[in-house]
Enzyme design. Structure first.
Site, PDB file in Angstrom:
ATOM      1  N   SER A 165       0.725  -1.070   0.296  1.00  0.00           N
ATOM      2  CA  SER A 165      -0.290  -0.004  -0.397  1.00  0.00           C
ATOM      3  C   SER A 165       0.993   0.965   0.339  1.00  0.00           C
ATOM      4  O   SER A 165       2.310   1.324   0.656  1.00  0.00           O
ATOM      5  CB  SER A 165      -1.237  -0.179   1.213  1.00  0.00           C
ATOM      6  OG  SER A 165      -1.220   1.201   1.617  1.00  0.00           O
ATOM      7  N   TYR A 191       0.287  -0.714  10.584  1.00  0.00           N
ATOM      8  CA  TYR A 191       0.193  -0.757   9.324  1.00  0.00           C
ATOM      9  C   TYR A 191       0.473  -0.248   8.328  1.00  0.00           C
ATOM     10  O   TYR A 191       1.408  -0.760   7.478  1.00  0.00           O
ATOM     11  CB  TYR A 191      -1.617   0.458   9.296  1.00  0.00           C
ATOM     12  CG  TYR A 191      -2.079  -0.126   7.554  1.00  0.00           C
ATOM     13  CD1 TYR A 191      -2.100  -0.851   7.242  1.00  0.00           C
ATOM     14  CD2 TYR A 191      -1.679   0.849   6.937  1.00  0.00           C
ATOM     15  CE1 TYR A 191      -2.700  -1.968   5.674  1.00  0.00           C
ATOM     16  CE2 TYR A 191      -2.437   0.914   5.403  1.00  0.00           C
ATOM     17  CZ  TYR A 191      -3.121  -0.322   4.824  1.00  0.00           C
ATOM     18  OH  TYR A 191      -2.993  -0.634   3.747  1.00  0.00           O
TER      19      TYR A 191
END
Length: 333
Positions: A165, A191
């Site tokens: 990501s 994350y």
């Protein structure tokens, strides 16, 4: 801040002719996949489901691991050539059992897509005490690929796609405290660390695997409203432009970053099967193209491109060794 080795993967766009509006179907490039075997984690929802559908409709047999069989079966109903198996990425015994069942089938594995993931979750730990985003997004997939390695080699030409990501820009891997045992937990930094780990995994797997015909890629799919955002508050989503005036969740407009699900799955499918990437690997891709390398100085935060810490060869090797230590699983390469 760690220093980073200058030896990096070749992050150079190849002028694919595709772009942010390309769909997963188009990104396949007309490739026929009859006789190919694929495993897509997270393959029964969101981007994973679209990846499953496109690969299966091109002729591949797609195995979809799932924690809940009923939900997965309902999602993939009507897609040809899909099999479902039990797998929980937070449970090492479950990973081993899934992989063992596949190996016992005697089949090669041509495509392995690591699409399952969690994002910005409250602090939680797996049974080993490992932070849940690092455990699910990286360690579980690392162990799965390690266990499936014999089948990847057997394919004599396999691709592994690690769904990373742009969130990798939040944080590099903290090798001193990857599981937040000694520092305050931050769900976005955690994350980001896990997404950096996804990219570094592809760097090192490609380096180790190319002699056996196994190539690896990492992917930023774009921002897509899927079940991945279930842990975000309405305020967080509003700040991202993901809630409309009526309070409905979802992006009402698309741009190069905000995508539909077919557009979001495009780079995953491209890396999994398009011939444009034959004899390439170890690169981070977005918008159906190999991404540009950009500096991590903050000026380009949130912009397209990959930070140095997500493609650094020394960090990739260090993460590999750490992952073997934490999981107790070694790649028998």
């Amino acid at each position: 801040m760690q220093t980073h080795n200058n030896e990096r993967t070749k992050q150079t766009p190849i002028n694919s002719g595709f772009g942010p509006r390309t769909t997963a179907q188009e990104a396949l490039g007309g490739q026929k996949l009859s006789g190919k075997i694929a495993i897509v984690t997270g393959g029964y929802s969101g981007l994973g489901l679209e990846t499953t559908r496109v690969l299966a409709e091109a002729g591949a047999t797609v195995i979809v691991p799932a924690r809940t069989l009923d939900k997965a079966e309902a999602s993939v109903a009507g897609i040809p050539g899909v099999e479902i198996g039990i797998l929980d990425l937070m449970n090492p015994a479950s990973i081993d059992a899934f992989a063992q069942r596949f190996l016992e089938s005697g089949r090669p594995l041509h495509i392995l897509v690591h699409s399952a993931g969690i994002m910005a979750t409250p602090l939680a730990r797996d049974g080993r005490g490992y932070e849940s985003q690092f455990a699910t997004n990286h360690l579980g997939h690392f162990q799965l690929a390690a266990r499936l390695w014999p089948a990847l080699k057997q394919a004599e030409g396999a691709r592994v796609v690690s769904v990373s990501s742009r969130g990798h820009q939040f944080a590099e891997v903290d090798f001193n405290d990857p599981n937040y045992e000694h520092r305050e937990y931050d769900k976005w930094m955690a994350y980001g660390q896990s997404k950096t780990a996804n990219a570094l995994f592809a760097v090192e797997l490609d380096k180790k695997g190319k002699a056996y015909g196994v190539r690896a890629f990492s992917v930023h799919p774009g921002s897509i409203m899927t079940d991945l955002a279930r842990h975000l508050t309405d305020d967080e989503l509003r700040a991202m432009g993901a809630i409309d005036e009526q309070g409905e969740r979802g992006f009402k407009e698309t741009n190069d970053e905000l995508k539909t699900i077919p557009e979001g799955a495009a780079t995953i499918v491209w890396c999994a099967a398009n011939k444009q990437l034959d004899n390439k690997g170890g690169v981070y891709c977005e918008n159906v193209e190999i991404a540009e390398a950009i500096p991590a100085d903050g000026s380009l935060f949130g912009k397209p491109g990959v930070y140095p810490w997500a493609m650094d060869s020394e960090s990739a090797e260090k993460l590999w060794n750490l992952s073997e230590d934490l999981t107790g699983v070694k790649f028998t390469i």
